[in-house]
Structures are given as structure tokens and as C-alpha cells.
Design an enzyme around this catalytic site. Structure first.
Site, short mmCIF file in Angstrom:
data_model
loop_
_atom_site.label_atom_id
_atom_site.label_comp_id
_atom_site.label_asym_id
_atom_site.label_seq_id
_atom_site.Cartn_x
_atom_site.Cartn_y
_atom_site.Cartn_z
N HIS A 34 0.85 -1.20 0.00
CA HIS A 34 0.00 0.00 0.00
C HIS A 34 0.87 1.23 0.00
CE1 HIS A 34 -1.78 -3.28 2.31
NE2 HIS A 34 -2.93 -2.94 1.76
N LYS A 68 -1.51 -8.23 -4.13
CA LYS A 68 -2.36 -7.04 -3.92
C LYS A 68 -1.52 -5.77 -3.94
CE LYS A 68 -5.21 -5.07 -0.33
NZ LYS A 68 -5.31 -5.35 1.08
O1 LIG Z 1 -5.81 -2.87 1.52
C1 LIG Z 1 -7.00 -2.72 1.48
C2 LIG Z 1 -7.62 -1.90 0.47
C3 LIG Z 1 -8.19 -0.68 1.11
O2 LIG Z 1 -7.14 0.11 1.62
C4 LIG Z 1 -8.96 0.16 0.09
O3 LIG Z 1 -8.42 1.20 -0.29
O4 LIG Z 1 -10.06 -0.22 -0.30
C5 LIG Z 1 -9.13 -1.11 2.22
C6 LIG Z 1 -8.45 -1.98 3.24
O5 LIG Z 1 -9.37 -2.34 4.25
C7 LIG Z 1 -7.87 -3.18 2.58
O6 LIG Z 1 -7.12 -3.93 3.50
#
Ligand SMILES: O=C1C[C@@](O)(C(=O)O)C[C@@H](O)[C@@H]1O
Length: 263
Positions: free
Chosen positions: A155, A182
């Protein structure tokens, strides 16, 4: 059915949740239990609304209640047989509960041994840091032995890195043993979305693995609806509160999926 989707020649079934076919998996993060007697009430709503899988955001739930016992939620979900992703997100990547990594990973390991979630989500950096090797390899081994689907995730809440960096991240996730790759990044402008769509398409075409990609932020909403067409298998929707910016309400996403299916 997403008629135009890039699919895998062989879909991957993780305890009934199918990655890689024409359908897009709809996941709803659970970030609070306020207003509910227990998780079964949330499961009932999820079933009624067509959610395929819940994401238990353990970091959010611990923020709400530091004495939360996992059995209150995970045991019930197991008894109900409703699939869930277990996520105890690091503060380095958007988690809201401040905790040193080794403690967090120890808790994750204890929880997966005890409750065996359908899917577990752990950040890529954990698998790359030599200091976390013990936990990373234990989590990996245990997930494989028990058939827990392992999401290895990345992320970036500020930017979207360039194409080569993102592509390499996808390759690294696959190389460390992910069942599901992911990548989630902040879209500052539409060119970031184009980058993410290209990466989604190319990772899907080359690696042929289950994949979740999305872009965050206001503009990122556009990426959230388009990445599934280019090969992302799962969307996170806002069912009862956003866990990240730009998440689209469930009803809009369902409309979009229906429209795409008619094309
Ligand atoms: O990593 C993700 C994606 C996310 O960050 C989103 O942007 O929808 C939402 C989070 O809960 C999930 O773990």
C-alpha cells in the site's frame, strides 16, 4: 458476470471464494462493531446485500476496544461459515493501531493457528525484512499447510509509484509465496490510474495469478471500478464505513458490475 474481464484460464478457489473467473469478488471491510450485538448481525446484512467476503480489520477493531477478544468475532464467523479476510494492518501501511511489528506478527500467527481465517493479508515488507524472517516463514508455512489463502500486499497512501516499480512489487509478492497479489496506491491524477491499469493488465497476463489492484483517493474511484476489467479479482466496498478513501458504496458498485455484465 463481467463479460469483458480478463480472466485466468483456471480459476482459483479459496474455500468457495473464486479468483480469476468472470465474477468480481465483493469484499466489505468491518472497521467497527458499534451498534451491533455481535458479528452475526453484520453477516446477516452482508448476506442480504450480496457481499461475498468480509474483511476483519483487526487494527480498527482493537482501536475501538483494546480488550477485544478475537474469539468474539473469529469463532463466531467460523461457526457461521461466512468467509473472511483477516487483516491486522501495519501502521506503516494504513493501519490505525500503533504496535511494534514483532508483536503484531506474533498476534497474527497466534490468531491464524487458532482460528484459521479463510484468507490472511500480510504486507510484502514483512517477507523482505531479515529481522522478521521467523514470523514471515512461520506465517507462510502455516497458511500453506492449513489452506489459508495468503494475500501479500503493498500500500502507498501518498503516491502511485511508476510502472516498473509496481510491476516489480507484483513479481516480488508472487516470489515470496503469495496466493493472491495485492497493490493499492493513492491516485493523484488520472495518469496514476492509467499506470495501475497497465500494471494490472500486465501482471495478470504474465503471472496468471489471483490479483487485487486498486487506486485510493477521490480520483482513485475511477481506478476502483476499472481495475476489475483489467484483471483485478476483488473490490473493497463501503458497506458500513470506509476503511480507506475513495471506497465506493456497495449499491453503486453492484450497479456498475451489473452494467458491465450487460456489455
Ligand atoms: O488494503 C485494502 C484496500 C483498502 O485500503 C482500500 O483502499 O479499499 C481497504 C483496506 O481495508 C484493505 O485492507
Amino acid at each position: 458476470m463481467f463479460a469483458l474481464r480478463y480472466t485466468l484460464e483456471k480459476a482459483v478457489n479459496v474455500h468457495g471464494i473464486v479468483f480469476g473467473d468472470n465474477n468480481v469478488i465483493i469484499a466489505a471491510p468491518v472497521i467497527s462493531l458499534k451498534g451491533f450485538n455481535d458479528i452475526s448481525e453484520i453477516v446477516n446484512i452482508a448476506k442480504e446485500k450480496g457481499i461475498h467476503i468480509l474483511e476483519i480489520r483487526y487494527d480498527y477493531l482493537l482501536m475501538e476496544n483494546k480488550d477485544l477478544s478475537p474469539s468474539n468475532i473469529l469463532l463466531q464467523l467460523n461457526n457461521l461459515g461466512f468467509p473472511y479476510i483477516f487483516t491486522f494492518r501495519s501502521p506503516r501501511e494504513g493501519g490505525v493501531y500503533e504496535i511494534p511489528d514483532h508483536l503484531r506478527l506474533k498476534m497474527i500467527l497466534d490468531i491464524i493457528v487458532k482460528y484459521k481465517p479463510t484468507i490472511l493479508d500480510v504486507e510484502l515488507y514483512v517477507f523482505k525484512d531479515p529481522e522478521m524472517r521467523y514470523y514471515a516463514s512461520s506465517i507462510l508455512k502455516y497458511s500453506k499447510d492449513e489452506g489459508i489463502g495468503l494475500i501479500v500486499s503493498y500500500h502507498d497512501f501518498n503516491n502511485t509509484p511508476d510502472y516498473d516499480t509496481l510491476y516489480r512489487i507484483g513479481e516480488e509478492e508472487a516470489a515470496v509465496g503469495a496466493d493472491i497479489l495485492k497493490i493499492a496506491t493513492m491516485a493523484r491524477d488520472f495518469s496514476d490510474i492509467i499506470t495501475m491499469l497497465r500494471v494490472t493488465h500486465d501482471l495478470r497476463a504474465k503471472l496468471r495469478k489471483p490479483l487485487i489492484t486498486l487506486t485510493m483517493g477521490e480520483r482513485g474511484k475511477v481506478g476502483r471500478v476499472l481495475t476489475p476489467i483489467f484483471g483485478s479479482d476483488l473490490v473493497f466496498v463501503d458497506l458500513m464505513g470506509k476503511s480507506a478513501s475513495g471506497q465506493i458504496p456497495l449499491s453503486h458498485m453492484l450497479d456498475f458490475v451489473r452494467i458491465m455484465g450487460e456489455l
